[in-house]
Design a protein around this motif. Structure first.
Motif, PDB file in Angstrom:
ATOM      1  N   UNK A 115       0.851  -1.188   0.000  1.00 49.35           N
ATOM      2  CA  UNK A 115       0.000   0.000   0.000  1.00 49.35           C
ATOM      3  C   UNK A 115       0.890   1.243   0.000  1.00 49.35           C
ATOM      4  N   UNK A 116       0.563   2.172  -0.909  1.00 51.42           N
ATOM      5  CA  UNK A 116       1.273   3.446  -0.955  1.00 51.42           C
ATOM      6  C   UNK A 116       0.355   4.539  -0.433  1.00 51.42           C
ATOM      7  N   UNK A 117       0.819   5.274   0.596  1.00 50.30           N
ATOM      8  CA  UNK A 117       0.059   6.373   1.185  1.00 50.30           C
ATOM      9  C   UNK A 117       0.735   7.699   0.834  1.00 50.30           C
ATOM     10  N   UNK A 118      -0.067   8.757   0.806  1.00 50.73           N
ATOM     11  CA  UNK A 118       0.458  10.116   0.631  1.00 50.73           C
ATOM     12  C   UNK A 118      -0.061  10.965   1.770  1.00 50.73           C
ATOM     13  N   UNK A 119       0.870  11.647   2.488  1.00 52.74           N
ATOM     14  CA  UNK A 119       0.443  12.437   3.636  1.00 52.74           C
ATOM     15  C   UNK A 119       0.083  13.855   3.202  1.00 52.74           C
ATOM     16  N   UNK A 120      -0.212  14.725   4.172  1.00 52.80           N
ATOM     17  CA  UNK A 120      -0.684  16.077   3.878  1.00 52.80           C
ATOM     18  C   UNK A 120       0.380  16.931   3.203  1.00 52.80           C
ATOM     19  N   UNK A 121       1.672  16.598   3.404  1.00 50.24           N
ATOM     20  CA  UNK A 121       2.763  17.361   2.798  1.00 50.24           C
ATOM     21  C   UNK A 121       3.139  16.830   1.421  1.00 50.24           C
ATOM     22  N   UNK A 122       2.438  15.805   0.934  1.00 56.80           N
ATOM     23  CA  UNK A 122       2.731  15.240  -0.366  1.00 56.80           C
ATOM     24  C   UNK A 122       3.797  14.164  -0.361  1.00 56.80           C
ATOM     25  N   UNK A 123       4.276  13.753   0.800  1.00 53.70           N
ATOM     26  CA  UNK A 123       5.281  12.691   0.881  1.00 53.70           C
ATOM     27  C   UNK A 123       4.588  11.327   0.814  1.00 53.70           C
ATOM     28  N   UNK A 124       5.172  10.402   0.077  1.00 54.62           N
ATOM     29  CA  UNK A 124       4.590   9.071  -0.067  1.00 54.62           C
ATOM     30  C   UNK A 124       5.369   8.056   0.778  1.00 54.62           C
ATOM     31  N   UNK A 125       4.612   7.095   1.300  1.00 54.02           N
ATOM     32  CA  UNK A 125       5.194   6.021   2.099  1.00 54.02           C
ATOM     33  C   UNK A 125       4.576   4.702   1.621  1.00 54.02           C
ATOM     34  N   UNK A 126       5.419   3.694   1.507  1.00 55.50           N
ATOM     35  CA  UNK A 126       4.971   2.410   0.974  1.00 55.50           C
ATOM     36  C   UNK A 126       5.201   1.323   2.031  1.00 55.50           C
ATOM     37  N   UNK A 127       4.129   0.566   2.295  1.00 51.78           N
ATOM     38  CA  UNK A 127       4.194  -0.494   3.297  1.00 51.78           C
ATOM     39  C   UNK A 127       3.596  -1.772   2.728  1.00 51.78           C
TER      40      UNK A 127
END
Length: 538
Positions: free
Chosen positions: A464-476
């Motif tokens: 799953x790839x998430x994008x936070x409020x600052x536009x940074x993406x994190x993949x788990x």
């Protein structure tokens, strides 16, 4: 006075002037803790076939009175009553108590073979079995098993000739009596010769192992810390029994060949029946290596077997907090009982299902914490493979190496000052704890080896790839609790992020606590393909 006659304890008064012994009839098969009062009363504890322990008082002129006891440990119709039997054996007769299968709601259909019989060699030679209530024995009889509690030669209560018959013949006459008892029951239709089991502990475990190794009379068996090597026992036993085997087997070392010939652990190639081994790793009477030798020999030949080890346990269940294998678990490792009991008998009669009573200390447990919630049972295929590889390495490679090192270190004098010995024992305990965990985890886990029916939603195993409020993406990747690896982006399916994300789709939002504030993350991508090289990091 208390005395034993024909395998049963009796109460009597010996008149010293005339030498006359006046017997006091009691309903008990086992008597102990005799005491008298100034008024001539006799107090004693006793057990019957239906009660595990009662307190009695006998008064001159008033007779016998039951003061207190264990009222109705089981419903009467579930209790198997022992039948004392005498049967021919090699070179003489032997005795035992036969317990028939007893269940009020279960009867074998016409024409079906009788239920299997189980021989129970008692623990130490010369201590007779008693026909008193035994809940562990009644467990088996209430589930379709017949039980023969063998009182083999060498026991007390039948005269000097019977007691001394075992001198020099241990490993022969006791085995012969168990085999003869099983065949005696089978010949009379009281047990199925093709489904006969044998089990015993310590010295009884030795008899069970010898019967399974040197005869073909039994289908399978259980050894609870049973003696496998008589020669090792003679060399290393404690002082109290230092010369016990000189009488039971022969003088040492003149009879060394006899010791070796009767030791099952020295003849593993002759053991070809399924065996369940239960062993304490701190056992100084029977080293765990004896059970391990036979276990490995059976495994190498593909014979069904199991070895259950307990790290802080000695010669028997002595350590507090040890979780012994329940009889129901042991039953699953042995050949099945009668078909009628499997089909129609409930797992336990309703009256036998007692609530569990927990004795929790109060103020003494100020630092007590509730147990953590149980993790989800899911594992990915690669995660399950890693756990299996770790279990194989610990049990097959590292533990034998550490065991050999500890054995060598133990030869170097005082163990309390031996750093190699202390470190090795500590490492063995660590290995055994991890082995128990891995065995339990792999037995209970669910390996998820295919994508879900709706690959657009987030479930176990998803990247799953998430994008936070600052536009940074994190993949788990959502994996099992044993597969967590932050460097690869592996997080537990039980983590707060994973729990909030389960079932979500692309463009759905979740709220995540980051430090002291709550952020909103948006699901950007959901994938179920295995990670490739270069894309495992978040």
């Amino acid at each position: 006075m208390l005395y034993c006659e024909a395998g049963c304890w009796r109460l009597g008064i010996l008149h010293l002037g005339s030498g006359h012994l006046e017997e006091i009839p009691t309903p008990c098969a086992e008597l102990r803790n005799l005491a008298t009062t100034a008024r001539g009363e006799i107090l004693f504890a006793g057990a019957t076939a239906t009660s595990a322990g009662d307190l009695y008082r006998w008064t001159p002129g008033g007779g016998l009175e039951r003061l207190a006891g264990d009222d109705a440990p089981l419903p009467e119709d579930f209790i198997a009553r022992p039948r004392r039997i005498r049967f021919p054996s090699a070179g003489g007769d032997a005795w035992g108590y036969y317990y028939p299968p007893t269940h009020p709601h279960c009867r074998g259909p016409e024409g079906e073979a009788p239920p299997p019989g189980g021989d129970l060699p008692r623990r130490p030679p010369r201590r007779p079995p008693l026909p008193a209530f035994n809940p562990r024995l009644q467990y088996w009889t209430s589930r379709g098993f017949a039980v023969l509690d063998v009182d083999y030669r060498g026991s007390s209560g039948y005269g000097r000739a019977y007691r001394e018959a075992l001198a020099g013949r241990w490993g022969e006459l006791d085995v012969a009596d168990c085999v003869a008892g099983a065949r005696f029951l089978a010949a009379r239709g009281l047990a199925d010769a093709q489904r006969t089991l044998i089990r015993g502990s310590s010295a009884g475990g030795y008899t069970a192992l010898a019967a399974l190794t040197f005869t073909d009379a039994f289908r399978a068996g259980t050894s609870l810390y049973g003696i496998g090597d008589l020669e090792a026992l003679q060399r290393e036993t404690h002082k109290f029994e230092a010369h016990y085997l000189d009488r039971l087997v022969g003088p040492w070392p003149a009879a060394a060949e006899r010791y070796r010939a009767r030791s099952p652990a020295l003849h593993p190639e002759r053991l070809a029946r399924p065996v369940l081994f239960i062993q304490g790793l701190e056992d100084r009477v029977v080293p765990p290596s004896q059970a391990e030798t036979l276990f490995r020999a059976l495994r190498a030949r593909g014979v069904p077997t199991a070895l259950l080890c307990f790290p802080d346990e000695g010669h028997g269940p002595q350590a507090r907090g040890q979780h012994r294998p329940r009889p129901r678990r042991r039953a699953r490792l042995l050949p099945r009982g009668p078909r009628h009991c499997r089909r129609r008998t409930p797992a336990a009669p309703p009256d036998l299902q007692s609530p569990l009573s927990l004795n929790l200390p109060g103020s003494a447990m100020g630092r007590w914490r509730p147990p953590p919630p149980k993790s989800s049972p899911y594992l990915t295929p690669e995660g399950a493979a890693r756990l299996r590889a770790e279990l194989h390495h610990l049990w097959r490679v590292e533990r034998p190496q550490v065991t050999d090192a500890v054995r060598e270190a133990a030869k170097n004098g005082d163990r309390s000052e031996n750093a190699d010995y202390q470190y090795g024992k500590r490492r063995l305990r660590e290995i055994d704890r991890r082995v128990r965990y891995l065995q339990k985890r792999l037995a209970e886990c669910v390996v998820v080896d295919r994508p879900p029916a709706d690959p657009g939603r987030i479930y176990f195993g998803a990247w799953v790839t998430f994008e936070d409020e600052a536009g940074h993406q994190r993949r788990f990747r959502l994996v099992g609790a044993d597969e967590i690896d932050p460097k690869r982006g592996y997080i537990s399916i039980d983590s707060p992020v994973a729990r909030r994300a389960l079932g979500k789709r692309v463009d759905d939002e979740i709220e995540v606590r980051v430090g002291e504030r709550t952020q909103t993350w948006v699901v950007v991508a959901v994938e179920y393909e295995p990670p490739g090289e270069g894309n495992e990091r978040p």
